[in-house]
Structure formats: C-alpha cells, structure tokens
Write a protein that holds these residues in place. Structure first.
Motif, PDB file in Angstrom:
ATOM      1  N   LYS A  39       0.843  -1.165   0.193  1.00 25.21           N
ATOM      2  CA  LYS A  39       0.238   0.029   0.148  1.00 25.21           C
ATOM      3  C   LYS A  39       1.124   1.192   0.096  1.00 25.21           C
ATOM      4  N   ILE A  40       1.784   1.090   0.779  1.00 24.04           N
ATOM      5  CA  ILE A  40       2.872   2.501   0.941  1.00 24.04           C
ATOM      6  C   ILE A  40       3.647   2.527  -0.582  1.00 24.04           C
ATOM      7  N   LEU A  41       3.956   1.472  -1.112  1.00 24.32           N
ATOM      8  CA  LEU A  41       4.745   1.607  -2.360  1.00 24.32           C
ATOM      9  C   LEU A  41       3.802   2.186  -3.572  1.00 24.32           C
ATOM     10  N   GLY A  42       2.522   1.555  -3.113  1.00 23.31           N
ATOM     11  CA  GLY A  42       1.519   1.853  -4.216  1.00 23.31           C
ATOM     12  C   GLY A  42       0.718   3.272  -4.200  1.00 23.31           C
ATOM     13  N   SER A  43       0.806   3.851  -3.009  1.00 22.95           N
ATOM     14  CA  SER A  43       0.548   5.192  -2.942  1.00 22.95           C
ATOM     15  C   SER A  43       0.794   6.279  -4.102  1.00 22.95           C
ATOM     16  N   PRO A  44      -0.017   6.822  -4.649  1.00 22.85           N
ATOM     17  CA  PRO A  44       0.462   7.771  -5.804  1.00 22.85           C
ATOM     18  C   PRO A  44       1.320   9.092  -5.358  1.00 22.85           C
ATOM     19  N   THR A  45       1.069   9.268  -3.809  1.00 25.16           N
ATOM     20  CA  THR A  45       1.861  10.412  -3.374  1.00 25.16           C
ATOM     21  C   THR A  45       3.229  10.202  -2.846  1.00 25.16           C
ATOM     22  N   ASN A  46       3.451   8.799  -2.912  1.00 20.62           N
ATOM     23  CA  ASN A  46       4.739   8.391  -2.278  1.00 20.62           C
ATOM     24  C   ASN A  46       5.650   7.817  -3.394  1.00 20.62           C
ATOM     25  N   ILE A  47       6.978   8.464  -2.882  1.00 17.35           N
ATOM     26  CA  ILE A  47       8.011   7.876  -3.571  1.00 17.35           C
ATOM     27  C   ILE A  47       8.998   7.153  -2.525  1.00 17.35           C
ATOM     28  N   VAL A  48       9.278   5.817  -2.422  1.00 15.19           N
ATOM     29  CA  VAL A  48       9.946   5.483  -1.504  1.00 15.19           C
ATOM     30  C   VAL A  48      11.536   4.912  -2.109  1.00 15.19           C
ATOM     31  N   LEU A  49      12.303   5.608  -1.432  1.00 12.09           N
ATOM     32  CA  LEU A  49      13.824   5.643  -1.871  1.00 12.09           C
ATOM     33  C   LEU A  49      14.449   4.505  -1.056  1.00 12.09           C
ATOM     34  N   ILE A  50      15.155   3.435  -1.739  1.00  8.25           N
ATOM     35  CA  ILE A  50      15.940   2.420  -1.081  1.00  8.25           C
ATOM     36  C   ILE A  50      17.461   2.915  -1.335  1.00  8.25           C
ATOM     37  N   ALA A  51      18.304   2.620  -0.329  1.00  7.26           N
ATOM     38  CA  ALA A  51      19.541   2.664  -0.411  1.00  7.26           C
ATOM     39  C   ALA A  51      20.352   1.401  -0.261  1.00  7.26           C
ATOM     40  N   ARG A  52      21.205   1.208  -1.187  1.00  6.07           N
ATOM     41  CA  ARG A  52      21.984  -0.301  -1.203  1.00  6.07           C
ATOM     42  C   ARG A  52      23.244  -0.124  -0.826  1.00  6.07           C
ATOM     43  N   GLY A  91      22.655   8.832   4.152  1.00  7.09           N
ATOM     44  CA  GLY A  91      21.671   9.591   4.581  1.00  7.09           C
ATOM     45  C   GLY A  91      21.673  10.613   3.692  1.00  7.09           C
ATOM     46  N   GLU A  92      22.758  11.221   3.534  1.00  7.62           N
ATOM     47  CA  GLU A  92      22.809  12.592   2.624  1.00  7.62           C
ATOM     48  C   GLU A  92      22.695  12.300   1.175  1.00  7.62           C
ATOM     49  N   ALA A  93      22.892  11.033   0.789  1.00  9.80           N
ATOM     50  CA  ALA A  93      22.794  10.550  -0.639  1.00  9.80           C
ATOM     51  C   ALA A  93      21.062  10.743  -0.930  1.00  9.80           C
ATOM     52  N   MET A  94      20.486   9.838  -0.134  1.00 12.27           N
ATOM     53  CA  MET A  94      18.975   9.816  -0.102  1.00 12.27           C
ATOM     54  C   MET A  94      18.309  10.909  -0.003  1.00 12.27           C
ATOM     55  N   ILE A  95      18.656  11.806   0.916  1.00 11.25           N
ATOM     56  CA  ILE A  95      18.012  13.327   0.903  1.00 11.25           C
ATOM     57  C   ILE A  95      18.416  14.188  -0.423  1.00 11.25           C
ATOM     58  N   ARG A  96      19.582  14.232  -0.870  1.00 11.98           N
ATOM     59  CA  ARG A  96      19.849  14.898  -1.978  1.00 11.98           C
ATOM     60  C   ARG A  96      19.100  14.377  -3.352  1.00 11.98           C
ATOM     61  N   GLU A  97      19.048  12.964  -3.379  1.00  7.81           N
ATOM     62  CA  GLU A  97      18.189  12.244  -4.433  1.00  7.81           C
ATOM     63  C   GLU A  97      16.576  12.665  -4.311  1.00  7.81           C
ATOM     64  N   ALA A  98      16.386  12.960  -2.883  1.00  7.92           N
ATOM     65  CA  ALA A  98      14.580  13.328  -2.874  1.00  7.92           C
ATOM     66  C   ALA A  98      14.616  14.751  -2.966  1.00  7.92           C
ATOM     67  N   LEU A  99      15.623  15.723  -3.036  1.00  8.06           N
ATOM     68  CA  LEU A  99      15.427  17.138  -3.353  1.00  8.06           C
ATOM     69  C   LEU A  99      15.220  17.108  -4.799  1.00  8.06           C
ATOM     70  N   ARG A 100      16.154  16.174  -5.482  1.00  5.24           N
ATOM     71  CA  ARG A 100      16.228  16.348  -6.904  1.00  5.24           C
ATOM     72  C   ARG A 100      14.893  15.727  -7.467  1.00  5.24           C
ATOM     73  N   LEU A 101      14.252  14.745  -7.011  1.00  6.43           N
ATOM     74  CA  LEU A 101      12.930  14.234  -7.289  1.00  6.43           C
ATOM     75  C   LEU A 101      11.865  15.295  -7.226  1.00  6.43           C
ATOM     76  N   ALA A 102      11.907  15.720  -6.048  1.00  4.67           N
ATOM     77  CA  ALA A 102      10.816  16.765  -5.711  1.00  4.67           C
ATOM     78  C   ALA A 102      11.083  18.032  -6.622  1.00  4.67           C
ATOM     79  N   ALA A 103      12.212  18.312  -7.142  1.00  6.66           N
ATOM     80  CA  ALA A 103      12.121  19.709  -8.134  1.00  6.66           C
ATOM     81  C   ALA A 103      11.779  19.253  -9.454  1.00  6.66           C
TER      82      ALA A 103
END
Ligand SMILES: CC(C)(COP(=O)(O)OP(=O)(O)OC[C@H]1O[C@@H](n2cnc3c(N)ncnc32)[C@H](O)[C@@H]1OP(=O)(O)O)[C@@H](O)C(=O)NCCC(=O)NCCS
Length: 147
Positions: A39-52, A91-103
C-alpha cells in the motif's frame, strides 16, 4: 558502493529490510507486512527511496508529494539508515536524491520535521541546507479509530 533506487514491489527482501530498519527509526512503529508495504509503495503520493551498499539494503526515505491550491507540496518522511552503515553519506545521498526528485515534479520547497533529540539527523539536515521555519507545528491526537 552506494546505489539508490525507487522501490516499486514489496519483495521479501524489502519486507525484511523494513522489519530491520523501522525499529531503528521508531520504537512505536508497527512492523510492516507485505500488504502494508504494498500500500505504501503503491500510494500515488509516495516515492520510497531505497539505498543499497554493495547490494544490501541499508537505508530508506519516503518522499511525499501532494497537490494543494498553493502548489505542489513535498515532504521527506521516515529517513533511516542501518546503524551498521551510518556516517558514510547514505543519509545525505538519499536526501539529495529526494530533493532532486521533488524539483523535477514541480515542488518549490521541501519540508521535514525532526525531533531535536535526533542530533545526527538535525546536523545532517542543516548541513545540507534545510533551514528552521518560523512556524508552529501542531498535532491533534485522534481518539476514535476510523471505521
Ligand atoms: C539520521 C541518519 C538517517 C543519518 O544517516 P547517515 O547515513 O549516517 O548520514 P550521513 O552519513 O550522510 O551523515 C551523518 C551525519 O550525522 C553526523 N553524526 C553521526 N552521529 C552523530 C552524533 N552522534 N552526533 C552528532 N552528529 C552525528 C555525522 O557526523 C554526519 O554529519 P557530518 O557529515 O556533518 O559530520 C541516521 O543517523 C539514522 O538513521 N538515525 C536514526 C533514525 C533517525 O533519526 N532518522 C531521522 C528521522 S527525522
């Protein structure tokens, strides 16, 4: 090597990763089963980032994007990196990617909140450029369960 991707399927690996990571974020969060994660992954408002790191899931972050009359709102939620992988820039890499996606999705600002007891998180957010807002954050605790 740290790699980021957007989660789309609630695989066994991801269910296990959330079981491991969520208690490191919140002692009160209920464990997620496959349906809940789907449900979380399928929610149209969500982008769930995973770091490996070398293929192993070591972190996650959820970017929430929603449209209101004043424009596209973006919030970062539920940032957590496995204790064994902290301090290496995940953590920094995930945040920066989220900022890029939001923009790219039209957000002009990105909001988050972080309890002041979370020293590492607050230091990280401020170093990246998040600024404290002059506003009150309110919460109303609902007593009745939704039917
Ligand atoms: C916050 C968190 C996601 C950071 O992940 P990370 O992969 O370690 O992040 P980074 O390696 O990119 O950066 C960590 C920063 O925290 C700092 N840090 C780590 N431990 C710290 C501590 N005990 N006190 C102060 N700063 C600390 C690091 O020095 C680094 O900042 P710097 O580069 O300016 O020195 C991780 O610590 C975590 O999962 N914490 C528990 C859950 C949590 O608090 N989530 C945030 C919810 S708002």
């Amino acid at each position: 090597m740290i790699e980021l991707h957007i989660a789309t399927e609630p695989t066994d690996e991801l269910v296990a990763a959330f079981r491991r990571l969520l208690p490191q974020l919140s002692s009160s969060a209920a464990p997620l089963d496959r349906d809940a994660l789907a449900k979380i992954l399928g929610s149209p408002t969500n982008i769930v980032l995973i770091a490996r790191d070398d293929g192993i899931v070591v972190g996650t972050l959820t970017l929430v994007l929603y449209l209101v009359p004043t424009g596209v709102r973006a919030r970062i939620e539920d940032v957590v990196v496995d204790a064994s992988a902290r301090g290496r820039g995940v953590g920094e890499a995930m945040i920066r990617e989220a900022l890029r996606l939001a923009a790219t999705r039209g957000a002009k600002t990105v909001d988050l909140t972080s309890n002041s007891t979370r020293v590492a998180a607050n230091q990280l957010y401020q170093r990246i450029g998040f600024e404290p807002r002059e506003t009150h954050a309110y919460r109303y605790v609902l007593k009745n369960k939704a039917k």
